[in-house]
Motif scaffolding. Sequence first.
Motif, mmCIF file in Angstrom:
data_model
loop_
_atom_site.group_PDB
_atom_site.id
_atom_site.type_symbol
_atom_site.label_atom_id
_atom_site.label_comp_id
_atom_site.label_asym_id
_atom_site.label_seq_id
_atom_site.Cartn_x
_atom_site.Cartn_y
_atom_site.Cartn_z
ATOM 1 N N THR A 1 103.076 37.880 94.299
ATOM 2 C CA THR A 1 102.559 39.237 94.127
ATOM 3 C C THR A 1 101.143 39.350 94.695
ATOM 4 O OG1 THR A 1 103.889 39.580 92.135
ATOM 5 C CG2 THR A 1 101.977 41.007 92.426
ATOM 6 N N ARG A 2 100.298 38.330 94.419
ATOM 7 C CA ARG A 2 98.927 38.357 94.917
ATOM 8 C C ARG A 2 98.887 38.321 96.439
ATOM 9 N NH1 ARG A 2 94.291 34.436 92.561
ATOM 10 N NH2 ARG A 2 94.611 35.904 90.835
ATOM 11 N N LEU B 1 98.460 29.976 88.340
ATOM 12 C CA LEU B 1 99.418 31.040 88.648
ATOM 13 C C LEU B 1 100.842 30.491 88.697
ATOM 14 C CD1 LEU B 1 97.646 32.983 91.558
ATOM 15 C CD2 LEU B 1 97.590 33.488 89.101
ATOM 16 N N SER C 1 105.703 33.320 91.105
ATOM 17 C CA SER C 1 105.930 34.763 91.145
ATOM 18 C C SER C 1 104.608 35.524 91.187
ATOM 19 C CB SER C 1 106.744 35.191 89.919
ATOM 20 O OG SER C 1 106.928 36.594 89.902
ATOM 21 N N GLN C 2 103.647 35.071 90.387
ATOM 22 C CA GLN C 2 102.327 35.716 90.390
ATOM 23 C C GLN C 2 101.623 35.519 91.725
ATOM 24 O OE1 GLN C 2 100.748 33.718 86.938
ATOM 25 N NE2 GLN C 2 101.142 35.469 85.579
ATOM 26 N N ARG D 1 103.136 26.402 86.131
ATOM 27 C CA ARG D 1 101.957 27.015 86.737
ATOM 28 C C ARG D 1 101.335 26.049 87.728
ATOM 29 N NH1 ARG D 1 100.682 31.739 84.329
ATOM 30 N NH2 ARG D 1 101.781 32.165 82.366
#
Length: 320
Positions: A91-92, A84, A87-88, A32
């Motif tokens: 997406t954001r 995050l 990948s997150q 993260r």
Amino acid sequence: MQKLPSPVVANKSETLAPRLVNHLLHPSITYRLGAGDVVSVSVYLHPTLSVPFGDSSVGLPGALVSNNGNLQLPLLGLVHVDGLTTSQLQTRLTKLYAHYVVDPDVTVQLQVAHSIRYYLLGAFTAPGLKFSDRRLTLLDAMALGGSVNLPDADLRGAYVVQQGKKLPVNFHQLIMDGNLGQNISLASGDTVVVPSISTMRAYVFGAVAKPGAIPFVDGRLGLLQALSAAGMDTTSLTNARLSDLRIIRSEGASGELIIVNARAILEGKAAPFYLKSGDIVYVPQTAISSWNQAIQLILPSLQAIAGVLNPFVSIKYLSQ
């Protein structure tokens, strides 16, 4: 001079279920983002929105995550990314850029990991907070703390804390025996504790006046010495079942359940019995029919000291 027999009446070994050990020692850890990381952001067919060029402040290809956990990105300005996964974040950013670009194709890549940190406490020559640009194994992380002062180290009591839980790592096997099966991969934020022998404790419960932690003296603690420190008058008869003492001994993912005849030691009919760091001694008031019954009697005491127990005991008896 004739050698006295052992006071151990019976003992049996136990190990944690493989599913528990594998889950704890080999978790699926996702990286993260955090302060100091550098990421590249590419928006296909929109080079002006991408961040592929060297950041002048760090000289690296991408955008730097600030101390506040933010990225400075074209058109979007500050975007909070702390915690995050890539990948997150991808997406954001896809959702955010969709306000300006039709069907944006966003790619996010971690270029440099600077937010990985480990905490090394105890008998290290250079303890403290340590940073790394990659995830490390336990041995690699310990090397950041210099060397371990082995004569002063309580390896039996050493442990790793990950997400608030102690992991059942056997430091003695790892360091003294070279068992690389104990050389687990660490996650950022893990704490490695190698306590000093000056902090060694055993725990005495049951039919004693002062139950609780008993300190070792110069790294040694005899069973009768521990009973005396716990308020039992070992020079006179008591109502306690001294011939049926129960001891839980553990290290890493393994434990040993031991029955000791302390009365035989008192009467000079058996050799002294020395405790080890983290041992749990239970002095029964009445006869005990089985180890399951003994565990049930000890359980309230274990729950009261859950934070200082060896991982085996916590996982085996308090996490079911």
